[in-house]
Design a protein around this motif. Structure first.
Motif, PDB file in Angstrom:
ATOM      1  N   PRO A  27       5.640  -1.143 -20.479  1.00 52.42           N
ATOM      2  CA  PRO A  27       6.183  -2.078 -21.482  1.00 52.42           C
ATOM      3  C   PRO A  27       5.130  -2.461 -22.510  1.00 52.42           C
ATOM      4  N   ARG A  28       5.586  -2.665 -23.735  1.00 49.91           N
ATOM      5  CA  ARG A  28       4.683  -3.073 -24.812  1.00 49.91           C
ATOM      6  C   ARG A  28       4.649  -4.586 -24.972  1.00 49.91           C
ATOM      7  N   GLN A  29       5.527  -5.263 -24.264  1.00 49.82           N
ATOM      8  CA  GLN A  29       5.565  -6.721 -24.279  1.00 49.82           C
ATOM      9  C   GLN A  29       6.000  -7.189 -22.900  1.00 49.82           C
ATOM     10  N   PRO A  30       5.793  -8.444 -22.564  1.00 54.80           N
ATOM     11  CA  PRO A  30       6.179  -8.921 -21.230  1.00 54.80           C
ATOM     12  C   PRO A  30       7.658  -8.711 -20.945  1.00 54.80           C
ATOM     13  N   LEU A  31       7.975  -8.399 -19.684  1.00 49.33           N
ATOM     14  CA  LEU A  31       9.369  -8.272 -19.271  1.00 49.33           C
ATOM     15  C   LEU A  31      10.041  -9.637 -19.390  1.00 49.33           C
ATOM     16  N   ARG A  32      11.293  -9.668 -19.840  1.00 49.36           N
ATOM     17  CA  ARG A  32      11.929 -10.934 -20.182  1.00 49.36           C
ATOM     18  C   ARG A  32      13.126 -11.286 -19.317  1.00 49.36           C
ATOM     19  N   SER A  33      13.973 -10.324 -19.039  1.00 51.96           N
ATOM     20  CA  SER A  33      15.276 -10.647 -18.456  1.00 51.96           C
ATOM     21  C   SER A  33      15.223 -10.948 -16.963  1.00 51.96           C
ATOM     22  N   ARG A  34      14.196 -10.461 -16.271  1.00 54.67           N
ATOM     23  CA  ARG A  34      14.035 -10.728 -14.847  1.00 54.67           C
ATOM     24  C   ARG A  34      12.550 -10.960 -14.540  1.00 54.67           C
ATOM     25  N   VAL A  35      12.295 -11.813 -13.556  1.00 49.82           N
ATOM     26  CA  VAL A  35      10.960 -11.947 -12.996  1.00 49.82           C
ATOM     27  C   VAL A  35      10.884 -11.001 -11.812  1.00 49.82           C
ATOM     28  N   ALA A  36       9.866 -10.171 -11.769  1.00 47.24           N
ATOM     29  CA  ALA A  36       9.778  -9.167 -10.705  1.00 47.24           C
ATOM     30  C   ALA A  36       8.356  -9.080 -10.169  1.00 47.24           C
ATOM     31  N   TYR A  37       8.238  -9.231  -8.857  1.00 43.56           N
ATOM     32  CA  TYR A  37       6.964  -9.069  -8.161  1.00 43.56           C
ATOM     33  C   TYR A  37       7.066  -7.878  -7.211  1.00 43.56           C
ATOM     34  N   ALA A  38       5.995  -7.122  -7.131  1.00 39.06           N
ATOM     35  CA  ALA A  38       5.860  -6.077  -6.118  1.00 39.06           C
ATOM     36  C   ALA A  38       4.937  -6.584  -5.031  1.00 39.06           C
ATOM     37  N   ALA A  39       5.399  -6.569  -3.791  1.00 39.02           N
ATOM     38  CA  ALA A  39       4.557  -6.982  -2.659  1.00 39.02           C
ATOM     39  C   ALA A  39       3.655  -5.810  -2.302  1.00 39.02           C
ATOM     40  N   ALA A  40       2.372  -5.965  -2.608  1.00 32.52           N
ATOM     41  CA  ALA A  40       1.437  -4.842  -2.528  1.00 32.52           C
ATOM     42  C   ALA A  40       0.797  -4.716  -1.148  1.00 32.52           C
ATOM     43  N   HIS A  41       0.410  -3.484  -0.815  1.00 38.70           N
ATOM     44  CA  HIS A  41      -0.231  -3.204   0.467  1.00 38.70           C
ATOM     45  C   HIS A  41      -1.753  -3.188   0.297  1.00 38.70           C
ATOM     46  N   VAL A  42      -2.472  -3.007   1.387  1.00 35.61           N
ATOM     47  CA  VAL A  42      -3.928  -2.881   1.328  1.00 35.61           C
ATOM     48  C   VAL A  42      -4.324  -1.466   1.718  1.00 35.61           C
ATOM     49  N   ILE A  43      -5.461  -1.038   1.180  1.00 36.46           N
ATOM     50  CA  ILE A  43      -5.935   0.326   1.390  1.00 36.46           C
ATOM     51  C   ILE A  43      -7.261   0.272   2.139  1.00 36.46           C
ATOM     52  N   PRO A  44      -7.367   0.922   3.291  1.00 37.43           N
ATOM     53  CA  PRO A  44      -8.616   0.864   4.070  1.00 37.43           C
ATOM     54  C   PRO A  44      -9.640   1.884   3.593  1.00 37.43           C
ATOM     55  N   LYS A  45     -10.884   1.649   3.963  1.00 40.03           N
ATOM     56  CA  LYS A  45     -11.904   2.671   3.776  1.00 40.03           C
ATOM     57  C   LYS A  45     -11.564   3.851   4.677  1.00 40.03           C
ATOM     58  N   THR A  46     -11.671   5.047   4.150  1.00 38.24           N
ATOM     59  CA  THR A  46     -11.252   6.219   4.915  1.00 38.24           C
ATOM     60  C   THR A  46     -12.171   6.504   6.100  1.00 38.24           C
ATOM     61  N   PHE A  47     -13.425   6.075   6.012  1.00 37.01           N
ATOM     62  CA  PHE A  47     -14.403   6.396   7.060  1.00 37.01           C
ATOM     63  C   PHE A  47     -14.593   5.265   8.067  1.00 37.01           C
ATOM     64  N   ALA A  48     -13.920   4.126   7.836  1.00 36.74           N
ATOM     65  CA  ALA A  48     -14.177   2.942   8.656  1.00 36.74           C
ATOM     66  C   ALA A  48     -13.357   2.960   9.942  1.00 36.74           C
ATOM     67  N   ASP A  49     -13.746   2.088  10.855  1.00 37.45           N
ATOM     68  CA  ASP A  49     -13.039   1.965  12.133  1.00 37.45           C
ATOM     69  C   ASP A  49     -11.858   1.014  11.965  1.00 37.45           C
ATOM     70  N   ASN A  50     -10.777   1.541  11.413  1.00 36.04           N
ATOM     71  CA  ASN A  50      -9.554   0.764  11.231  1.00 36.04           C
ATOM     72  C   ASN A  50      -8.536   1.117  12.312  1.00 36.04           C
ATOM     73  N   THR A  51      -9.000   1.233  13.515  1.00 32.83           N
ATOM     74  CA  THR A  51      -8.139   1.538  14.653  1.00 32.83           C
ATOM     75  C   THR A  51      -7.464   0.255  15.145  1.00 32.83           C
ATOM     76  N   PRO A  52      -6.422   0.389  15.989  1.00 35.50           N
ATOM     77  CA  PRO A  52      -5.700  -0.801  16.457  1.00 35.50           C
ATOM     78  C   PRO A  52      -6.623  -1.830  17.102  1.00 35.50           C
ATOM     79  N   GLY A  53      -6.463  -3.079  16.666  1.00 43.06           N
ATOM     80  CA  GLY A  53      -7.232  -4.172  17.238  1.00 43.06           C
ATOM     81  C   GLY A  53      -8.556  -4.453  16.567  1.00 43.06           C
ATOM     82  N   ARG A  54      -8.987  -3.577  15.671  1.00 46.64           N
ATOM     83  CA  ARG A  54     -10.266  -3.776  14.993  1.00 46.64           C
ATOM     84  C   ARG A  54     -10.058  -4.588  13.714  1.00 46.64           C
ATOM     85  N   PRO A  55     -11.079  -5.344  13.278  1.00 42.54           N
ATOM     86  CA  PRO A  55     -10.973  -6.070  12.000  1.00 42.54           C
ATOM     87  C   PRO A  55     -10.746  -5.095  10.848  1.00 42.54           C
TER      88      PRO A  55
END
Length: 386
Positions: A27-55
């Motif tokens: 859009p070249r200007q703010p959206l007007r007719s509706r307010v819209a939010y996208a609930a965004a996800h998080v992306i982990p470091k690919t090399f980190a220990d993101n296994t179940p139960g880990r911070p």
């Protein structure tokens, strides 16, 4: 012609034509007719220990870049919500850092941002109502100090502690009195979290909705609106028709959002959807069509995404986050198909294949050649010849 391989539940492979990239424009200007939010996800470091139960060990550059992607299409970001894996891999420390970082980034582009406020930093499963109030207030004050808008999420602690509707009225009254700016309530259905069955004091919709409306009317100055995620369009329309004029209904119905956002001659819903994190350009283009008064084009753009969303949010619905991250990977927003808590393993390859098929049909593959290459690589990694 590039062919896209698809995997059926019985292991058989078929092909379909890879659709071209959608010709959507920012859009070249703010959206007007509706307010819209996208609930965004998080992306982990690919090399980190993101296994179940880990911070959670977050790739902050990629995570914040995804939020800028959403803002660049004119949508707001709803952060630290269920889509960001709260209670499913995202721990308290990571949640607070996410809120702080997202709020700072939002200010650099004047991007709309709301974030979830809950009681989930409390380790004990069962606490008193007074403790629920204190826990809500702690996160509320942290979020306001960070400069973000507030979505007052449904609390597992409150669901366990409350014995009747009056308990909900009391808790929300005291928490809302502590808010310095209007907040958005959140009614999350048990499909997303079974612990929340009977939230607002009853499993009977008419009784629970009466309590919600009483909370909103009693605390009108402190409430911006309510996000409903019950996956029942009739329930949402019922509440929407009874809201005071000061309150907005934000649909969180990832099954029925096309009609709910379109609305009718009397009312419509705005949007706060996990699905819009998967189809951000489509959602933006659809609202741009509404801004231009072209409802037909709105439906032509957004209509096909609903089947895709229904697949992403298929039962067990609380694993929908896997589909969101999967599409982000296909579309080049993260380096690997990985999630905190190891949740990328929560869906089968045939389930993901159906997401690929429906995304291709809906024009939700932003970079089709990249998506095809990554998907075919995933199949090959699992011993399947595309």
């Amino acid at each position: 012609m590039t062919e896209l391989a698809l995997l059926a539940a019985d292991g058989s492979v078929s092909t379909t034509e890879l659709a071209p990239a959608p010709a959507f424009e920012k859009p070249r200007q703010p959206l007007r007719s509706r307010v819209a939010y996208a609930a965004a996800h998080v992306i982990p470091k690919t090399f980190a220990d993101n296994t179940p139960g880990r911070p959670a060990d977050i790739d902050w550059d990629a995570t914040l870049a995804f939020r800028h992607h959403v803002w660049s299409w004119g949508l707001g970001v709803a952060d630290a919500m269920d889509t960001a894996q709260r209670n499913m891999g995202l721990d308290t420390a990571a949640t607070r850092e996410l809120i702080t970082r997202s709020a700072a980034e939002a200010r650099t582009v004047d991007g709309a941002l709301v974030v979830g406020v809950n009681t989930d930093h409390v380790a004990d499963e069962v606490i008193t109502l007074d403790a629920v109030i204190d826990a809500y207030k702690e996160q509320l004050h942290f979020t306001e100090d960070a400069g973000a808008g507030v979505v007052l999420m449904a609390s597992r602690h409150l669901a366990r502690a409350a014995t009747n509707a009056d308990d909900y009225l009391r808790v929300y009254r005291e928490v809302l009195a502590a808010a310095t700016t209007p907040v958005t309530l959140h009614w999350l259905g048990e499909a997303f979290d079974p612990v929340l069955a009977g939230y607002f004091g009853s499993t009977d919709f008419e009784k629970s909705s009466a309590t919600v409306l009483e909370i909103i009317r009693e605390n009108a100055d402190s409430i911006r609106g309510i996000k409903m995620s019950l996956l029942d369009a009739s329930h949402e329309v019922s509440v929407r028709s009874r809201l005071p004029e000061s309150a907005t209904l934000f649909t969180g119905d990832d099954f029925n959002y096309v009609d709910l956002i379109a609305g009718d001659d009397t009312a419509h819903s705005d949007a706060l959807l996990g699905a819009f994190a998967a189809v951000t350009p489509n959602a933006s283009a659809a609202v741009q069509a509404l801004d231009a008064g072209d409802v037909t084009r709105y439906r032509r753009i957004l209509g096909p995404t609903e089947a895709l969303s229904r697949q992403i949010f298929a039962a067990p619905t609380f694993y929908y986050k896997t589909g969101i991250a999967f599409l982000a990977w296909l579309n080049g927003h993260q380096q690997a198909f990985s999630m905190v808590g190891g949740l990328h393993s929560a869906r089968s390859l045939p389930h993901l294949s159906e997401i690929v098929r429906l995304a291709n049909e809906a024009g939700a593959l932003e970079r089709p050649e990249l998506a095809a290459a990554r998907w075919h690589g995933q199949l090959a990694l699992n011993g399947i010849r595309a």
